[in-house]
Design a protein around this motif. Structure first.
Motif, PDB file in Angstrom:
ATOM      1  N   LYS A  11      -6.570  -6.605  -3.379  1.00 37.98           N
ATOM      2  CA  LYS A  11      -7.022  -6.319  -2.022  1.00 37.98           C
ATOM      3  C   LYS A  11      -6.854  -4.794  -1.776  1.00 37.98           C
ATOM      4  O   LYS A  11      -7.274  -4.605  -0.325  1.00 37.98           O
ATOM      5  CB  LYS A  11      -6.608  -7.042  -0.920  1.00 37.98           C
ATOM      6  CG  LYS A  11      -5.079  -7.028  -1.157  1.00 37.98           C
ATOM      7  CD  LYS A  11      -4.249  -8.077   0.191  1.00 37.98           C
ATOM      8  CE  LYS A  11      -2.930  -7.961   0.134  1.00 37.98           C
ATOM      9  NZ  LYS A  11      -2.223  -8.673   1.337  1.00 37.98           N
ATOM     10  N   LEU A  67      -9.556   5.390   1.279  1.00 38.54           N
ATOM     11  CA  LEU A  67      -8.573   5.935   2.349  1.00 38.54           C
ATOM     12  C   LEU A  67      -7.171   6.369   1.368  1.00 38.54           C
ATOM     13  O   LEU A  67      -6.832   7.548   1.724  1.00 38.54           O
ATOM     14  CB  LEU A  67      -8.329   4.849   3.045  1.00 38.54           C
ATOM     15  CG  LEU A  67      -7.487   5.422   4.358  1.00 38.54           C
ATOM     16  CD1 LEU A  67      -7.825   6.611   4.772  1.00 38.54           C
ATOM     17  CD2 LEU A  67      -7.162   4.268   5.400  1.00 38.54           C
ATOM     18  N   ARG A 125       1.019  -1.130  -0.016  1.00 41.52           N
ATOM     19  CA  ARG A 125      -0.044  -0.006  -0.005  1.00 41.52           C
ATOM     20  C   ARG A 125       0.850   1.390  -0.125  1.00 41.52           C
ATOM     21  O   ARG A 125       0.689   2.246  -0.714  1.00 41.52           O
ATOM     22  CB  ARG A 125      -0.987  -0.090   1.177  1.00 41.52           C
ATOM     23  CG  ARG A 125      -1.645   1.210   1.413  1.00 41.52           C
ATOM     24  CD  ARG A 125      -2.449   1.145   2.642  1.00 41.52           C
ATOM     25  NE  ARG A 125      -3.669   1.827   2.729  1.00 41.52           N
ATOM     26  CZ  ARG A 125      -4.974   1.626   3.216  1.00 41.52           C
ATOM     27  NH1 ARG A 125      -4.739   0.637   4.132  1.00 41.52           N
ATOM     28  NH2 ARG A 125      -5.902   2.220   2.986  1.00 41.52           N
ATOM     29  N   TRP A 126       1.794   1.273   0.872  1.00 39.19           N
ATOM     30  CA  TRP A 126       2.609   2.453   0.817  1.00 39.19           C
ATOM     31  C   TRP A 126       3.633   2.752  -0.389  1.00 39.19           C
ATOM     32  O   TRP A 126       3.673   3.922  -0.897  1.00 39.19           O
ATOM     33  CB  TRP A 126       3.896   2.126   2.272  1.00 39.19           C
ATOM     34  CG  TRP A 126       3.033   1.766   3.276  1.00 39.19           C
ATOM     35  CD1 TRP A 126       3.185   0.799   4.080  1.00 39.19           C
ATOM     36  CD2 TRP A 126       1.959   2.616   4.211  1.00 39.19           C
ATOM     37  NE1 TRP A 126       2.363   0.731   5.100  1.00 39.19           N
ATOM     38  CE2 TRP A 126       1.534   1.781   5.256  1.00 39.19           C
ATOM     39  CE3 TRP A 126       1.417   4.010   3.642  1.00 39.19           C
ATOM     40  CZ2 TRP A 126       0.559   2.200   6.040  1.00 39.19           C
ATOM     41  CZ3 TRP A 126       0.360   4.197   4.716  1.00 39.19           C
ATOM     42  CH2 TRP A 126      -0.129   3.324   5.779  1.00 39.19           C
ATOM     43  N   ASP A 172     -11.349  -0.030   2.997  1.00 38.67           N
ATOM     44  CA  ASP A 172     -11.198   0.135   4.270  1.00 38.67           C
ATOM     45  C   ASP A 172     -12.518   1.001   4.908  1.00 38.67           C
ATOM     46  O   ASP A 172     -12.787   1.104   6.161  1.00 38.67           O
ATOM     47  CB  ASP A 172      -9.939   1.149   4.508  1.00 38.67           C
ATOM     48  CG  ASP A 172      -8.567   0.170   4.579  1.00 38.67           C
ATOM     49  OD1 ASP A 172      -8.816  -0.948   4.834  1.00 38.67           O
ATOM     50  OD2 ASP A 172      -7.601   0.659   4.206  1.00 38.67           O
ATOM     51  N   ASP A 193      -7.159  -0.974  -0.908  1.00 40.97           N
ATOM     52  CA  ASP A 193      -8.280   0.019  -0.837  1.00 40.97           C
ATOM     53  C   ASP A 193      -8.263   1.136  -1.659  1.00 40.97           C
ATOM     54  O   ASP A 193      -7.461   1.405  -2.216  1.00 40.97           O
ATOM     55  CB  ASP A 193      -7.941   0.663   0.736  1.00 40.97           C
ATOM     56  CG  ASP A 193      -8.832   1.934   0.888  1.00 40.97           C
ATOM     57  OD1 ASP A 193      -9.930   1.944   1.250  1.00 40.97           O
ATOM     58  OD2 ASP A 193      -8.128   2.745   0.747  1.00 40.97           O
ATOM     59  N   ALA A 235      -8.181   9.681  -0.455  1.00 42.01           N
ATOM     60  CA  ALA A 235      -7.864  10.769   0.629  1.00 42.01           C
ATOM     61  C   ALA A 235      -6.611  11.071   0.964  1.00 42.01           C
ATOM     62  O   ALA A 235      -6.147  12.410   1.010  1.00 42.01           O
ATOM     63  CB  ALA A 235      -8.724  10.376   1.912  1.00 42.01           C
ATOM     64  N   LEU A 236      -5.482  10.092   1.259  1.00 42.81           N
ATOM     65  CA  LEU A 236      -4.423  10.260   1.368  1.00 42.81           C
ATOM     66  C   LEU A 236      -3.762  11.033   0.351  1.00 42.81           C
ATOM     67  O   LEU A 236      -2.667  11.877   0.882  1.00 42.81           O
ATOM     68  CB  LEU A 236      -3.809   8.722   1.731  1.00 42.81           C
ATOM     69  CG  LEU A 236      -3.467   8.473   3.198  1.00 42.81           C
ATOM     70  CD1 LEU A 236      -3.275   7.025   3.249  1.00 42.81           C
ATOM     71  CD2 LEU A 236      -2.688   9.365   4.160  1.00 42.81           C
ATOM     72  N   GLY A 246      -2.462  14.656   0.943  1.00 45.55           N
ATOM     73  CA  GLY A 246      -1.029  14.753   1.038  1.00 45.55           C
ATOM     74  C   GLY A 246      -0.448  15.716   0.017  1.00 45.55           C
ATOM     75  O   GLY A 246       0.471  16.535   0.373  1.00 45.55           O
ATOM     76  N   ILE A 249       1.531  10.001  -4.670  1.00 47.73           N
ATOM     77  CA  ILE A 249       1.629  11.360  -4.076  1.00 47.73           C
ATOM     78  C   ILE A 249       2.870  12.067  -5.118  1.00 47.73           C
ATOM     79  O   ILE A 249       2.943  12.943  -5.497  1.00 47.73           O
ATOM     80  CB  ILE A 249       2.016  11.196  -2.916  1.00 47.73           C
ATOM     81  CG1 ILE A 249       1.049  10.987  -1.895  1.00 47.73           C
ATOM     82  CG2 ILE A 249       2.872  12.584  -2.416  1.00 47.73           C
ATOM     83  CD1 ILE A 249       1.109  10.775  -0.517  1.00 47.73           C
TER      84      ILE A 249
END
Lengths: 34, 491
Positions: free
Chosen positions: B238, B243, B9-10, B412, B240, B246-247, B251, B17
């Motif tokens: 899998k 969320l 995910r990261w 999520d 998300d 939004a991040l 960000g 970003i």
């Protein structure tokens, strides 16, 4: 610094930076839970 | 179906970003804030973060994950085969931006080298330095260098994208935080910060301030460009959507605020009184004027001597270069993906995009007039792209899209029905208002020549170039569908 300056700073920084930090914390928790 | 995915995910969030944070966060945000009443701008800017950027970024994440195709295949899947041309238009607009954005990345690279080499700290005439550089063949060399770097990263596929962003985005954040700490500790810096956050209530009621705030969100978050959609193709099943969207949006805007704090602190501390006027209507009132003329002049006034000045300006241009490169690679990936969707081998597709990018970037590298024309035409066209994405969601069925694509596997958060109103009503209304306003505004800048398609920033040039592109893609719609929907990706 006037009240309106303080208000705008708190609202913009609070929503934008605050929102980012809150979403990041939620994402970290969800990721750990998976 | 793609076989390459972001490893975590990261990895994906940091890469997305990287798309969103570009030069616009650094060189456009601050001068638009100054020109629109400081804090008065921030309130509508936060509102449009919520009603433009978040819903569109969410849509792009969900579309890419749902369709696993680039913009053409996505629009054909969502809205039906007869609308594949809309996806081609979205892809073309962002690719056309890539042609000149690599020139921007090249300018940043040159100024980084000029700063590190001492040219910036030793020159007394920054205007002359910029004019001599931009008027020569230097931008061409740096444009090619930017395309080479971008292509080498994309050559390694999604792993290359992820690894690069995992290194560059943290570097960018460290640079911005370092610059912010130095900037806010300069004498007089707090007056700049106060200016940034002080609202002018009269300006808050001005509709133009609201339209500028919407435009800033449309241009600098990456929403509606098709880029986030392209990266989302490589999201794990899998993964998300809501969320992560939004991040990304929050960000991106967080970085803009940080850049605003750096620039306003620096300007008020090093040029008290006059600095903000320069930002509103002087040398700093354009993107290039601010970054390449006005700020380098100010860096020379920084206390601590030449070494400190060189470190500060080198960090600034390194940040600008990193922001430009992480966005540029996403544009190269978008165009490459369109060709791989059509069955071309990935390497061949990449070299084709690289060749086109180098060649079609030459006019912008050699002529600022051409550059400004392209920036105007395709910058405004991005709003049409945003509208097409919303149209695709509406044709697919807004509620079905929300339930299956956004709230599907890996979600999520369960997004409520409010999303339907945002994407099917508010986003289209904003698209129409923005396009009409910008095109109308262009007639007031040039009352005698607004219809002339050969003027750089006219209504005529937009209608001519958009018209040609739309006609070509509508005519080629069946071919686009045949190539994109029937072929299997070759990696």
């Amino acid at each position: 610094m006037t009240l309106s300056t303080l208000f705008t700073a708190v609202v913009s920084l609070g929503i934008v930076w605050g929102g980012f930090i809150v979403f990041m914390i939620i994402a970290i928790k969800r990721e750990r839970a998976k | 179906m793609t076989r390459d995915f972001f490893t975590s995910r990261w990895g994906m969030i940091i890469s997305v970003i990287g798309i969103a944070v570009g030069t616009g966060n650094i060189w456009r945000f601050s001068r638009i804030v100054a020109q629109n009443g400081g804090g008065s701008f921030l309130i509508p800017w936060v509102v449009f973060l919520l009603i433009w950027s978040v819903p569109l970024i969410m849509a792009e994440f969900a579309i890419g994950k749902l369709t696993r195709k680039g913009t053409i295949g996505s629009m054909a899947t969502l809205a039906g085969n007869r609308y594949a041309w809309m996806g081609a238009f979205i892809g073309f607009v962002t690719t056309a931006i890539m042609f000149y954005y690599s020139v921007v990345a090249g300018w940043c690279m040159y100024y980084l080298s000029a700063s590190m080499g001492g040219t910036l700290s030793s020159t007394s005439d920054h205007m002359a330095l910029w004019e001599s550089f931009s008027g020569g063949y230097g931008p061409l060399g740096f444009h090619i260098a930017a395309m080479v770097i971008g292509a080498l990263i994309i050559l390694r596929g999604v792993r290359g994208i992820e690894r690069t962003n995992r290194i560059l985005i943290p570097i960018l954040l460290v640079i911005l935080v370092t610059l912010a700490i130095r900037a806010v500790t300069l004498d007089g810096a707090w007056e700049g910060i106060a200016y940034l956050f002080t609202p002018d209530m009269d300006r808050l009621m001005d509709y133009r301030v609201w339209l500028q705030a919407l435009t800033q969100n449309a241009w600098d978050t990456g929403a509606g460009w098709g880029l986030i959609l392209t990266y989302a193709i490589y999201a794990r099943q899998k993964e998300d959507v809501s969320l992560n969207a939004a991040l990304t949006a929050f960000g991106n805007n967080s970085v803009s605020l940080l850049a605003g704090i750096i620039i306003f602190s620096t300007i008020f501390a090093l040029s008290p009184g006059e600095g903000v006027k320069e930002l509103i209507s002087g040398t700093g009132s354009t993107n290039t004027g601010l970054a390449f003329i006005f700020l380098p002049q100010l860096f020379q006034k920084m206390p601590g001597g030449v070494v400190v000045q060189t470190i500060f300006s080198s960090l600034f241009f390194l940040g600008l270069t990193v922001a430009a490169l992480t966005s540029l690679i996403s544009m190269i990936e978008l165009a490459t993906r369109l060709f791989t969707d059509m069955g071309l081998h990935r390497r061949k597709a990449l070299w084709l995009v690289f060749g086109m990018g180098v060649l079609l970037g030459v006019p912008s590298a050699l002529s600022l007039q051409f550059f400004y024309n392209q920036d105007w035409v395709w910058g405004v066209a991005l709003m049409i792209s945003g509208g097409f994405i919303a149209f695709g969601v509406i044709k697919y069925g807004t509620d079905k899209f929300r339930r299956t694509a956004i709230n599907g596997e890996g979600s999520d958060f369960q997004i409520g029905r409010w999303y339907n109103v945002l994407i099917s009503v508010l986003v289209p209304v904003q698209v129409v208002v923005l396009i009409v306003w910008w095109l109308w505004a262009s007639t007031t800048w040039d009352p005698d020549g607004w219809w002339d398609p050969f003027r750089p920033e006219s209504l005529g040039t937009c209608l001519l170039q958009w018209g040609i592109v739309i006609l070509v893609f509508v005519g080629a719609n069946s071919w686009l569908v045949r190539r994109t929907m029937s072929s299997r990706e070759v990696s």
